[in-house]
Design an enzyme around this catalytic site. Sequence first.
Site, PDB file in Angstrom:
ATOM      1  N   CYS A  68       0.827  -1.202   0.000  1.00 18.23           N
ATOM      2  CA  CYS A  68       0.000   0.000   0.000  1.00 18.23           C
ATOM      3  C   CYS A  68       0.868   1.261   0.000  1.00 18.23           C
ATOM      4  CB  CYS A  68      -0.984  -0.033   1.163  1.00 18.23           C
ATOM      5  SG  CYS A  68      -2.398   1.076   0.937  1.00 18.23           S
ATOM      6  N   HIS A 104      -3.503  -5.315   1.063  1.00 14.32           N
ATOM      7  CA  HIS A 104      -3.332  -5.656   2.476  1.00 14.32           C
ATOM      8  C   HIS A 104      -3.732  -7.121   2.695  1.00 14.32           C
ATOM      9  CE1 HIS A 104      -2.482  -1.651   3.978  1.00 14.32           C
ATOM     10  NE2 HIS A 104      -3.524  -1.168   3.336  1.00 14.32           N
TER      11      HIS A 104
END
Length: 492
Positions: free
Chosen positions: A336, A433
């Site tokens: 991310c 994630h």
Amino acid sequence: MKMHKPIMFVGTCSDAGKSVLNAGFCRILKQDGFHPAPFKAQNMSLNSYATPEGYEIGRAQAVQAEACRIACHTDMNPVLLKPSGEMMSQVILNGKPVGNRSAYEYFRKDDNARLFDEAYATFSRLSGRYSPIVMEGAGSISELNLKKRDIVNMRMAARAGADVYLVGDIERGGVFGSVYGSVMLLDEEERALLKGIIINKFRGDVRLFDEGRQIIEDLTGIPVVGVVPYLNDIYIEDEDSVALETRNNIPVEDKVNVAVVKLPQMSNFTDFNALQFDKRINVYYSTELSQIEKADIVILPGSKSTIKDLLYIREKGIPALLKQMQQANKTIIGICGGYQMMGERIDDPDNIEGIVSTVEGIGLLPMTTVITNHKKTVQQQFTFLDGRGICAGYEIHMGESTMHSNVRQLVTTIDGHADGIYLSEYCWGTYMHGILDNQEVIDRLVAPYTNEPGALFSYNEFKENEYDRLAAHLRQHINIKTIYDNAGILNQ
């Protein structure tokens, strides 16, 4: 479905153990044949999760929903505050960002009447689908300067008609003063909601606290319904990164050492929880160059303020070290915000993250990123590289990344969406994630450093077992019958 009174755990302080007790009690109710669901009106955390519908809630309520064996939903956590530095927080309402507010604006300028009504509306919807609702407070119940603006503690308890249990953290010391003070600072109407006190994190023989139990009951007039020993070997995902302070922070011999760069605004640190259960791996968190350079694998984690954290690690000299390590065939990966940092440049034309409009990236991956107002929040199933197994993860990010060359993408979702960049087995990044919760991905990650096969391990099955162990622990040390009787719950 029969409706029951809500049960609520509040605290004398932050980190008293409310979230874990809530998760454990959710599992107890589920085991006893009820249909519980968690609820926390307002959470402040950088650790969030995507609901199946594509919205965002605090990770703690997702964990508690997991303990209930139900899907998480925004009704379980209608207000989420995500600190972004400089006393600012992004406000997430019903799963979507509604803007940034300073602490002063949020806590002082108004009484949060709208948010309180919104939070209660979600509680009402939730209680129409599940029962009992297991509610959680935030911080201390006796912050008098914030009391009239409170939407999560006793004000919500009164509006929901909940039975309230005060959790005191004995490990910190001063438990008599904190419990007595918390009770006595409440209004008489609020004290009437308190049905019991739980002394948490006790070390040693709980019988040694029999006299202490009696003293607290005599002082407050409220029964102590449990003295819970410290959880030494039961694993429940931590709510926030303060827990990292107690984890190992050094490399060790005879392991694959994985260093996670400890960013000031690190988010979703739970991305690395599964790694710590792999016997081949040692995970540690650091910003010290001498410790990072000893790692076999370095991970740049997610960040709530990617540009600010990138400037921070640049001051530390970390990007130059990562380039050297990558050239030496050490593995560098980003997730991310960390993935965005690994590119050539990050642009923030609308100054969403702050006053810096553009910053040079680390330059490990051929891409640039533009920070956007749109936040992508979605659960995903995907294949990793050429793998045949189906992996699971989720995306929560603001920003779009554009590749500048024809490189291999890392994952492909089951609906055909490609994500991430695979430069080599030593260098890759992704928005996904939870990617490291998948054993197939872990095995590929450590393959250059060990021939030892990974044990057959399901992180999800492991967590399920830990919820059951937590429930058994709480049944042993809390008077569940008293809590049931107070709420008019008949054990089914």
